[in-house]
Motif scaffolding. Sequence first.
Motif, mmCIF file in Angstrom:
data_model
loop_
_atom_site.group_PDB
_atom_site.id
_atom_site.type_symbol
_atom_site.label_atom_id
_atom_site.label_comp_id
_atom_site.label_asym_id
_atom_site.label_seq_id
_atom_site.Cartn_x
_atom_site.Cartn_y
_atom_site.Cartn_z
ATOM 1 N N LEU A 210 0.816 -1.208 0.000
ATOM 2 C CA LEU A 210 0.000 0.000 0.000
ATOM 3 C C LEU A 210 0.852 1.260 0.000
ATOM 4 C CD1 LEU A 210 -2.825 -1.148 2.420
ATOM 5 C CD2 LEU A 210 -2.794 -1.138 -0.073
ATOM 6 N N THR A 211 2.151 1.086 0.102
ATOM 7 C CA THR A 211 3.109 2.174 -0.055
ATOM 8 C C THR A 211 4.455 1.534 -0.353
ATOM 9 O OG1 THR A 211 4.021 4.180 0.966
ATOM 10 C CG2 THR A 211 3.766 2.260 2.387
ATOM 11 N N ARG A 212 5.415 2.331 -0.754
ATOM 12 C CA ARG A 212 6.773 1.838 -0.980
ATOM 13 C C ARG A 212 7.721 2.698 -0.154
ATOM 14 N NH1 ARG A 212 6.818 -1.693 -5.560
ATOM 15 N NH2 ARG A 212 9.088 -1.563 -5.736
ATOM 16 N N ILE A 213 8.767 2.078 0.353
ATOM 17 C CA ILE A 213 9.656 2.735 1.303
ATOM 18 C C ILE A 213 11.046 2.895 0.695
ATOM 19 C CG2 ILE A 213 10.572 2.677 3.646
ATOM 20 C CD1 ILE A 213 7.544 2.867 3.529
ATOM 21 N N SER A 214 11.632 4.073 0.918
ATOM 22 C CA SER A 214 12.914 4.405 0.277
ATOM 23 C C SER A 214 14.122 4.035 1.132
ATOM 24 C CB SER A 214 12.950 5.898 -0.054
ATOM 25 O OG SER A 214 12.767 6.666 1.126
ATOM 26 N N SER A 215 14.042 2.880 1.764
ATOM 27 C CA SER A 215 15.181 2.344 2.520
ATOM 28 C C SER A 215 14.993 0.838 2.627
ATOM 29 C CB SER A 215 15.268 2.974 3.916
ATOM 30 O OG SER A 215 14.132 2.642 4.687
ATOM 31 N N PRO A 216 16.069 0.095 2.890
ATOM 32 C CA PRO A 216 15.954 -1.360 2.992
ATOM 33 C C PRO A 216 15.017 -1.810 4.108
ATOM 34 C CG PRO A 216 18.228 -0.722 2.633
ATOM 35 C CD PRO A 216 17.473 0.544 2.922
ATOM 36 N N SER A 217 14.720 -3.091 4.107
ATOM 37 C CA SER A 217 13.648 -3.631 4.930
ATOM 38 C C SER A 217 14.041 -3.947 6.368
ATOM 39 C CB SER A 217 13.118 -4.910 4.267
ATOM 40 O OG SER A 217 11.851 -5.265 4.747
ATOM 41 N N PHE A 218 15.293 -4.300 6.593
ATOM 42 C CA PHE A 218 15.702 -4.910 7.866
ATOM 43 C C PHE A 218 16.646 -4.008 8.647
ATOM 44 C CE2 PHE A 218 18.361 -7.927 10.311
ATOM 45 C CZ PHE A 218 17.417 -8.793 10.828
ATOM 46 N N PRO A 219 16.278 -3.648 9.869
ATOM 47 C CA PRO A 219 15.046 -3.935 10.602
ATOM 48 C C PRO A 219 13.978 -2.877 10.323
ATOM 49 C CG PRO A 219 16.568 -2.813 12.051
ATOM 50 C CD PRO A 219 17.279 -2.966 10.729
ATOM 51 N N SER A 220 12.802 -3.063 10.895
ATOM 52 C CA SER A 220 11.713 -2.103 10.720
ATOM 53 C C SER A 220 11.911 -0.889 11.619
ATOM 54 C CB SER A 220 10.376 -2.765 11.059
ATOM 55 O OG SER A 220 9.366 -1.792 11.288
ATOM 56 N N GLY A 221 11.853 0.302 11.026
ATOM 57 C CA GLY A 221 11.991 1.523 11.818
ATOM 58 C C GLY A 221 10.806 1.764 12.733
ATOM 59 N N HIS A 222 9.590 1.561 12.211
ATOM 60 C CA HIS A 222 8.401 1.769 13.038
ATOM 61 C C HIS A 222 8.393 0.814 14.237
ATOM 62 C CE1 HIS A 222 6.617 4.531 10.173
ATOM 63 N NE2 HIS A 222 5.542 4.641 10.936
ATOM 64 N N SER A 223 8.718 -0.437 13.980
ATOM 65 C CA SER A 223 8.734 -1.391 15.095
ATOM 66 C C SER A 223 9.853 -1.069 16.074
ATOM 67 C CB SER A 223 8.889 -2.820 14.565
ATOM 68 O OG SER A 223 7.711 -3.232 13.912
ATOM 69 N N LEU A 224 10.959 -0.550 15.564
ATOM 70 C CA LEU A 224 12.071 -0.225 16.455
ATOM 71 C C LEU A 224 11.696 0.897 17.406
ATOM 72 C CD1 LEU A 224 14.943 -0.785 17.323
ATOM 73 C CD2 LEU A 224 15.743 0.795 15.556
ATOM 74 N N TRP A 225 11.139 1.994 16.876
ATOM 75 C CA TRP A 225 10.797 3.082 17.802
ATOM 76 C C TRP A 225 9.649 2.691 18.727
ATOM 77 C CZ3 TRP A 225 5.904 4.799 17.973
ATOM 78 C CH2 TRP A 225 5.139 4.928 16.813
ATOM 79 N N SER A 226 8.689 1.915 18.214
ATOM 80 C CA SER A 226 7.528 1.598 19.054
ATOM 81 C C SER A 226 7.899 0.654 20.199
ATOM 82 C CB SER A 226 6.394 1.011 18.214
ATOM 83 O OG SER A 226 6.773 -0.200 17.598
ATOM 84 N N ILE A 272 16.318 -5.596 19.096
ATOM 85 C CA ILE A 272 17.255 -4.474 19.155
ATOM 86 C C ILE A 272 16.759 -3.411 20.135
ATOM 87 C CG2 ILE A 272 18.201 -2.528 17.844
ATOM 88 C CD1 ILE A 272 19.654 -5.134 17.346
ATOM 89 N N GLY A 273 15.451 -3.174 20.170
ATOM 90 C CA GLY A 273 14.907 -2.187 21.099
ATOM 91 C C GLY A 273 15.235 -2.511 22.541
ATOM 92 N N TRP A 274 15.105 -3.782 22.903
ATOM 93 C CA TRP A 274 15.424 -4.199 24.271
ATOM 94 C C TRP A 274 16.914 -4.021 24.554
ATOM 95 C CZ3 TRP A 274 18.385 -7.934 26.768
ATOM 96 C CH2 TRP A 274 18.069 -8.174 28.113
ATOM 97 N N HIS A 275 17.742 -4.351 23.574
ATOM 98 C CA HIS A 275 19.186 -4.216 23.770
ATOM 99 C C HIS A 275 19.614 -2.749 23.801
ATOM 100 C CE1 HIS A 275 20.811 -8.296 23.880
ATOM 101 N NE2 HIS A 275 19.798 -8.632 23.096
ATOM 102 N N LEU A 276 18.897 -1.883 23.107
ATOM 103 C CA LEU A 276 19.203 -0.455 23.210
ATOM 104 C C LEU A 276 19.017 0.015 24.649
ATOM 105 C CD1 LEU A 276 17.673 1.250 20.024
ATOM 106 C CD2 LEU A 276 20.084 1.075 20.642
ATOM 107 N N LEU A 277 17.881 -0.333 25.230
ATOM 108 C CA LEU A 277 17.631 0.081 26.610
ATOM 109 C C LEU A 277 18.687 -0.492 27.550
ATOM 110 C CD1 LEU A 277 15.830 1.547 28.637
ATOM 111 C CD2 LEU A 277 14.452 -0.538 28.813
ATOM 112 N N LYS A 278 19.027 -1.739 27.357
ATOM 113 C CA LYS A 278 20.054 -2.371 28.184
ATOM 114 C C LYS A 278 21.390 -1.642 28.042
ATOM 115 C CE LYS A 278 22.333 -6.849 28.919
ATOM 116 N NZ LYS A 278 22.427 -8.255 28.428
ATOM 117 N N SER A 279 21.724 -1.253 26.817
ATOM 118 C CA SER A 279 22.983 -0.547 26.569
ATOM 119 C C SER A 279 22.961 0.858 27.157
ATOM 120 C CB SER A 279 23.257 -0.473 25.062
ATOM 121 O OG SER A 279 23.411 -1.762 24.507
#
Length: 300
Positions: A210-226, A272-279
């Motif tokens: 339903l849209t196209r994204i101008s960056s690679p797929s892995f990892p997801s930015g939306h899932s990372l911030w959320s 990665i989100g969990w490891h960011l907080l840990k770091s």
Amino acid sequence: MTLILMARTIACTLTSFLLLYSPVTMAQKLPVLEPPGAAYQSIAVLSSKPNEGRKELDTIRYPWAEYSKGALGNALWRTVYLLPADEAQLPGLIQFPASSSDQTRAELDYLLKLQNSRTQQEIDRANYIANIGSWPNILNPTDPDYQANREQLYYILSTATGKQYDYSQYPATTTLLLNCIQDIRVTEFRLKQVFKRPRPYHVEPRLQPLTRISSPSFPSGHSLWSYTEAYIFAELFPQKRQDFIKVAAEVRWSRELLGIHYPSDNEASRVIGWHLLKSWYKNPRFVADLKKAQMEWSSK
């Protein structure tokens, strides 16, 4: 009486100082990372290795022509709380399955199933979530996106509690979240550059994103911030941790419904989100800023 009041004042001041600037971190107190959801577990057990029968899929790369300058430039920002040694370890924590693998085939079939069953109501919700997400480079108060950019820092909290929060009333928390989102965005785009995974629609021509994204797929930015923000808010309101994670899971689902992310992209972001907080807990500046935010909410 005056001496008693002075002593109490000094004691309170000293306590506040120790709370804010103590070098002792709380990383060891972090809740363990929850296991993947049942739906993803059923996919993750499949082989992630190349499948000889579909080996042509492993030649597909993310098209350089679709890579935006903004996505490339975002990787050049500096981190605030994330220390270089910890950042260097992040790529080793995640890996996406080969495009020809049985796991990727199952993920693509799942996305096709979502595509064939998604309702207009679900599409509208996913498109709404697609426009959520703060950026650390919107700094000018006269910028038309300035206010919304800061309000969206509280999306996880607002959605989980059903309340709206005025970011200007929580300056310590807003500062904390802005610094965290800078680290999150830097991490997102640097990891995307490392892995350069093609989007699902590059690999499966039957997918109609339903849209196209101008960056690679892995990892997801939306899932990372959320997910990362869910973990941050859980440090402020531990009793609501699962409520915050539930909101992050909806953000995760929305990226799959739109046909732009594999489930494994989102799972990597959760990890990665969990490891960011840990770091971050290794950095005294983060610990001090978090404690300021905690004190801010305790005083409300």
